[in-house]
Design a protein around this motif. Structure first.
Motif, PDB file in Angstrom:
ATOM      1  N   ALA A   1       0.814  -1.222   0.000  1.00 11.46           N
ATOM      2  CA  ALA A   1       0.000   0.000   0.000  1.00 11.46           C
ATOM      3  C   ALA A   1       0.845   1.269   0.000  1.00 11.46           C
ATOM      4  N   ASP A   2       2.073   1.166   0.497  1.00 12.96           N
ATOM      5  CA  ASP A   2       2.978   2.317   0.518  1.00 12.96           C
ATOM      6  C   ASP A   2       3.865   2.389  -0.724  1.00 12.96           C
ATOM      7  N   GLY A   3       3.658   1.454  -1.663  1.00 13.10           N
ATOM      8  CA  GLY A   3       4.452   1.441  -2.884  1.00 13.10           C
ATOM      9  C   GLY A   3       5.817   0.799  -2.731  1.00 13.10           C
ATOM     10  N   LYS A   4       6.008   0.056  -1.638  1.00 13.97           N
ATOM     11  CA  LYS A   4       7.287  -0.606  -1.390  1.00 13.97           C
ATOM     12  C   LYS A   4       7.216  -2.057  -1.856  1.00 13.97           C
ATOM     13  N   LEU A   5       8.282  -2.515  -2.487  1.00 14.31           N
ATOM     14  CA  LEU A   5       8.312  -3.868  -3.009  1.00 14.31           C
ATOM     15  C   LEU A   5       8.294  -4.905  -1.896  1.00 14.31           C
ATOM     16  N   GLN A   6       7.428  -5.889  -2.071  1.00 17.29           N
ATOM     17  CA  GLN A   6       7.384  -7.078  -1.222  1.00 17.29           C
ATOM     18  C   GLN A   6       7.585  -8.266  -2.159  1.00 17.29           C
ATOM     19  N   TYR A   7       8.322  -9.260  -1.722  1.00 21.72           N
ATOM     20  CA  TYR A   7       8.540 -10.423  -2.585  1.00 21.72           C
ATOM     21  C   TYR A   7       8.732 -11.687  -1.763  1.00 21.72           C
ATOM     22  N   ARG A   8       8.515 -12.798  -2.441  1.00 24.46           N
ATOM     23  CA  ARG A   8       8.695 -14.110  -1.838  1.00 24.46           C
ATOM     24  C   ARG A   8      10.001 -14.683  -2.383  1.00 24.46           C
ATOM     25  N   GLU A   9      10.913 -15.066  -1.499  1.00 21.79           N
ATOM     26  CA  GLU A   9      12.211 -15.593  -1.927  1.00 21.79           C
ATOM     27  C   GLU A   9      12.082 -16.912  -2.675  1.00 21.79           C
ATOM     28  N   LEU A  10      11.189 -17.764  -2.225  1.00 17.32           N
ATOM     29  CA  LEU A  10      11.037 -19.088  -2.828  1.00 17.32           C
ATOM     30  C   LEU A  10       9.943 -19.051  -3.879  1.00 17.32           C
ATOM     31  N   PHE A  11      10.100 -19.878  -4.909  1.00 14.52           N
ATOM     32  CA  PHE A  11       9.114 -19.896  -5.978  1.00 14.52           C
ATOM     33  C   PHE A  11       8.995 -21.301  -6.552  1.00 14.52           C
TER      34      PHE A  11
END
Length: 66
Positions: A28-38
């Motif tokens: 919501a703040d425009g900051k990247l969130q990501y999942r390390e595993l895929f």
């Protein structure tokens, strides 16, 4: 294999979130969130996200002990 994002380089452009939405998103703040595993099925999308990053802040770490 893990996704690694260099937080110093990343400027939250969000191109990765367009290329691989299962692993990257802007909060919501425009900051990247990501999942390390895929999942292996998402590997092509992850490669696209790496290529799409204008600052080359995304990489893969294949060190099994990382």
């Amino acid at each position: 294999m893990k996704i690694v994002v260099d937080a110093v380089k990343c400027q939250n452009h969000g191109q990765c979130a367009i290329s691989a939405p299962a692993n990257f998103e802007l909060d919501a703040d425009g900051k990247l969130q990501y999942r390390e595993l895929f999942d292996e099925g998402n590997f092509s999308d992850i490669e696209d996200a790496i290529d799409a990053c204008p600052l080359q802040a995304i990489s893969l770490n294949d060190d099994a002990h990382a």
